[in-house]
Design a protein around this motif. Structure first.
Motif, PDB file in Angstrom:
ATOM      1  N   UNK A  44       0.830  -1.198   0.000  1.00  0.00           N
ATOM      2  CA  UNK A  44       0.000   0.000   0.000  1.00  0.00           C
ATOM      3  C   UNK A  44       0.866   1.249   0.000  1.00  0.00           C
ATOM      4  N   UNK A  45       0.236   2.344  -0.403  1.00  0.00           N
ATOM      5  CA  UNK A  45       0.872   3.655  -0.388  1.00  0.00           C
ATOM      6  C   UNK A  45      -0.152   4.664   0.118  1.00  0.00           C
ATOM      7  N   UNK A  46       0.308   5.592   0.953  1.00  0.00           N
ATOM      8  CA  UNK A  46      -0.579   6.617   1.494  1.00  0.00           C
ATOM      9  C   UNK A  46      -0.911   7.639   0.409  1.00  0.00           C
ATOM     10  N   UNK A  47      -2.199   8.023   0.334  1.00  0.00           N
ATOM     11  CA  UNK A  47      -2.678   9.050  -0.583  1.00  0.00           C
ATOM     12  C   UNK A  47      -3.591   9.981   0.210  1.00  0.00           C
ATOM     13  N   UNK A  48      -3.881  11.164  -0.293  1.00  0.00           N
ATOM     14  CA  UNK A  48      -4.757  12.079   0.446  1.00  0.00           C
ATOM     15  C   UNK A  48      -6.123  11.480   0.804  1.00  0.00           C
ATOM     16  N   UNK A  49      -6.706  10.659  -0.076  1.00  0.00           N
ATOM     17  CA  UNK A  49      -8.031  10.084   0.168  1.00  0.00           C
ATOM     18  C   UNK A  49      -7.994   8.853   1.060  1.00  0.00           C
ATOM     19  N   UNK A  50      -6.825   8.282   1.269  1.00  0.00           N
ATOM     20  CA  UNK A  50      -6.685   7.064   2.073  1.00  0.00           C
ATOM     21  C   UNK A  50      -5.470   6.281   1.635  1.00  0.00           C
ATOM     22  N   UNK A  51      -5.412   5.027   2.006  1.00  0.00           N
ATOM     23  CA  UNK A  51      -4.296   4.168   1.618  1.00  0.00           C
ATOM     24  C   UNK A  51      -4.686   3.391   0.367  1.00  0.00           C
ATOM     25  N   UNK A  52      -3.887   3.503  -0.702  1.00  0.00           N
ATOM     26  CA  UNK A  52      -4.141   2.735  -1.922  1.00  0.00           C
ATOM     27  C   UNK A  52      -3.503   1.369  -1.740  1.00  0.00           C
ATOM     28  N   UNK A  53      -4.348   0.344  -1.689  1.00  0.00           N
ATOM     29  CA  UNK A  53      -3.899  -1.041  -1.571  1.00  0.00           C
ATOM     30  C   UNK A  53      -3.814  -1.621  -2.974  1.00  0.00           C
ATOM     31  N   UNK A  71      -8.558   2.137  -2.513  1.00  0.00           N
ATOM     32  CA  UNK A  71      -8.113   3.132  -1.552  1.00  0.00           C
ATOM     33  C   UNK A  71      -8.896   2.909  -0.272  1.00  0.00           C
ATOM     34  N   UNK A  72      -8.178   2.682   0.836  1.00  0.00           N
ATOM     35  CA  UNK A  72      -8.819   2.399   2.120  1.00  0.00           C
ATOM     36  C   UNK A  72      -8.682   3.578   3.072  1.00  0.00           C
ATOM     37  N   UNK A  73      -9.795   4.081   3.551  1.00  0.00           N
ATOM     38  CA  UNK A  73      -9.807   5.071   4.618  1.00  0.00           C
ATOM     39  C   UNK A  73      -9.681   4.311   5.942  1.00  0.00           C
ATOM     40  N   UNK A  74      -9.356   4.987   7.038  1.00  0.00           N
ATOM     41  CA  UNK A  74      -9.267   4.289   8.323  1.00  0.00           C
ATOM     42  C   UNK A  74     -10.547   3.506   8.617  1.00  0.00           C
ATOM     43  N   UNK A  75     -10.399   2.265   9.071  1.00  0.00           N
ATOM     44  CA  UNK A  75     -11.538   1.422   9.413  1.00  0.00           C
ATOM     45  C   UNK A  75     -12.116   0.630   8.255  1.00  0.00           C
ATOM     46  N   UNK A  76     -11.614   0.826   7.051  1.00  0.00           N
ATOM     47  CA  UNK A  76     -12.143   0.099   5.900  1.00  0.00           C
ATOM     48  C   UNK A  76     -11.322  -1.149   5.609  1.00  0.00           C
ATOM     49  N   UNK A  97      -7.453  -1.714   7.024  1.00  0.00           N
ATOM     50  CA  UNK A  97      -6.717  -0.567   7.548  1.00  0.00           C
ATOM     51  C   UNK A  97      -7.306  -0.192   8.889  1.00  0.00           C
ATOM     52  N   UNK A  98      -6.452  -0.158   9.907  1.00  0.00           N
ATOM     53  CA  UNK A  98      -6.846   0.252  11.253  1.00  0.00           C
ATOM     54  C   UNK A  98      -5.912   1.395  11.641  1.00  0.00           C
ATOM     55  N   UNK A  99      -6.382   2.631  11.513  1.00  0.00           N
ATOM     56  CA  UNK A  99      -5.523   3.792  11.749  1.00  0.00           C
ATOM     57  C   UNK A  99      -4.434   3.845  10.690  1.00  0.00           C
ATOM     58  N   UNK A 100      -3.172   3.772  11.130  1.00  0.00           N
ATOM     59  CA  UNK A 100      -2.046   3.796  10.193  1.00  0.00           C
ATOM     60  C   UNK A 100      -1.510   2.406   9.904  1.00  0.00           C
ATOM     61  N   UNK A 101      -2.168   1.365  10.376  1.00  0.00           N
ATOM     62  CA  UNK A 101      -1.705  -0.012  10.155  1.00  0.00           C
ATOM     63  C   UNK A 101      -2.559  -0.689   9.090  1.00  0.00           C
ATOM     64  N   UNK A 102      -1.903  -1.444   8.217  1.00  0.00           N
ATOM     65  CA  UNK A 102      -2.580  -2.243   7.197  1.00  0.00           C
ATOM     66  C   UNK A 102      -2.197  -3.687   7.438  1.00  0.00           C
ATOM     67  N   UNK A 103      -3.177  -4.599   7.421  1.00  0.00           N
ATOM     68  CA  UNK A 103      -2.893  -6.009   7.651  1.00  0.00           C
ATOM     69  C   UNK A 103      -3.605  -6.878   6.624  1.00  0.00           C
ATOM     70  N   UNK A 104      -3.036  -8.052   6.403  1.00  0.00           N
ATOM     71  CA  UNK A 104      -3.596  -9.048   5.489  1.00  0.00           C
ATOM     72  C   UNK A 104      -3.943 -10.271   6.313  1.00  0.00           C
ATOM     73  N   UNK A 105      -5.196 -10.739   6.204  1.00  0.00           N
ATOM     74  CA  UNK A 105      -5.659 -11.877   6.981  1.00  0.00           C
ATOM     75  C   UNK A 105      -6.327 -12.897   6.070  1.00  0.00           C
ATOM     76  N   UNK A 106      -5.865 -14.153   6.103  1.00  0.00           N
ATOM     77  CA  UNK A 106      -6.584 -15.190   5.344  1.00  0.00           C
ATOM     78  C   UNK A 106      -8.001 -15.321   5.896  1.00  0.00           C
ATOM     79  N   UNK A 107      -8.967 -15.554   5.015  1.00  0.00           N
ATOM     80  CA  UNK A 107     -10.375 -15.621   5.412  1.00  0.00           C
ATOM     81  C   UNK A 107     -10.943 -16.964   5.014  1.00  0.00           C
ATOM     82  N   UNK A 108     -11.740 -17.528   5.894  1.00  0.00           N
ATOM     83  CA  UNK A 108     -12.511 -18.717   5.537  1.00  0.00           C
ATOM     84  C   UNK A 108     -13.830 -18.215   5.014  1.00  0.00           C
ATOM     85  N   UNK A 109     -14.043 -18.392   3.728  1.00  0.00           N
ATOM     86  CA  UNK A 109     -15.267 -17.922   3.085  1.00  0.00           C
ATOM     87  C   UNK A 109     -16.296 -19.031   3.122  1.00  0.00           C
ATOM     88  N   UNK A 110     -17.537 -18.659   3.449  1.00  0.00           N
ATOM     89  CA  UNK A 110     -18.619 -19.639   3.458  1.00  0.00           C
ATOM     90  C   UNK A 110     -18.846 -20.185   2.060  1.00  0.00           C
TER      91      UNK A 110
END
Length: 120
Positions: A44-53, A71-76, A97-110
Motif C-alpha cells: 500500500x501507499x498513502x494518498x490524500x483520500x486514504x491508503x491505496x492497496x 483506496x482504504x480510509x481508516x476502518x475500511x 486498515x486500522x488507523x495507520x496499520x494495514x494487515x492481510x488476513x486469510x479468510x474462511x469464506x462460506x
C-alpha cells in the motif's frame, strides 16, 4: 522464464522477507498472498483520500498476472478472493486498515451457491 515472471518472483521473495508479523504490512513492505491457484503480493501507499492497496496476482502456471487496487480510509477493508470448483468455498484474504496499520488476513469464506443471471 519471462522477464515479467522473474520480476513477480523477485517481488514475492522481497515481500516474504519484508512482511511484518501477524500479517501487518509496513509502508515500505509487502505481504505474500496464497489464493490456491493464484499467488502474489499486496502493498500500500498513502494518498490524500486514504491508503491505496495494490494486489498483484498470477496463476501458478505461466500466464499473465492480474492487479486489483483500492483506496482504504481508516476502518475500511477489502476482500480479494478466487473461486474454486462449484460448491466449494472460495480462497480469500482480507486487507484491512486500522488507523495507520494495514494487515492481510486469510479468510474462511462460506460456501456459496453459484447463480447465473440473464438480461432480456
Amino acid at each position: 522464464m519471462t522477464l515479467f515472471r522473474t520480476c513477480l518472483l523477485t517481488i514475492a521473495a522481497t515481500a516474504a522477507a519484508t512482511a511484518a508479523s501477524a500479517g501487518e504490512i509496513r509502508p515500505a513492505g509487502a505481504a505474500s498472498l496464497d489464493l490456491g491457484p493464484l499467488a502474489g503480493v499486496a502493498y500500500y501507499a498513502a494518498e490524500p483520500a486514504g491508503y491505496r492497496v495494490v494486489v498483484t496476482l498470477a496463476p501458478r502456471a505461466a500466464a499473465p498476472a492480474s492487479r486489483f487496487e483500492a483506496v482504504l480510509a481508516p476502518g475500511q477493508s477489502v476482500t480479494v478472493s478466487t473461486p474454486r470448483e462449484a460448491g466449494a468455498a472460495a480462497r480469500a484474504v482480507t486487507i484491512s486498515r486500522d488507523g495507520d496499520a494495514v494487515s492481510v488476513t486469510p479468510v474462511r469464506v462460506r460456501q456459496t451457491a453459484e447463480a447465473t443471471a440473464a438480461i432480456e
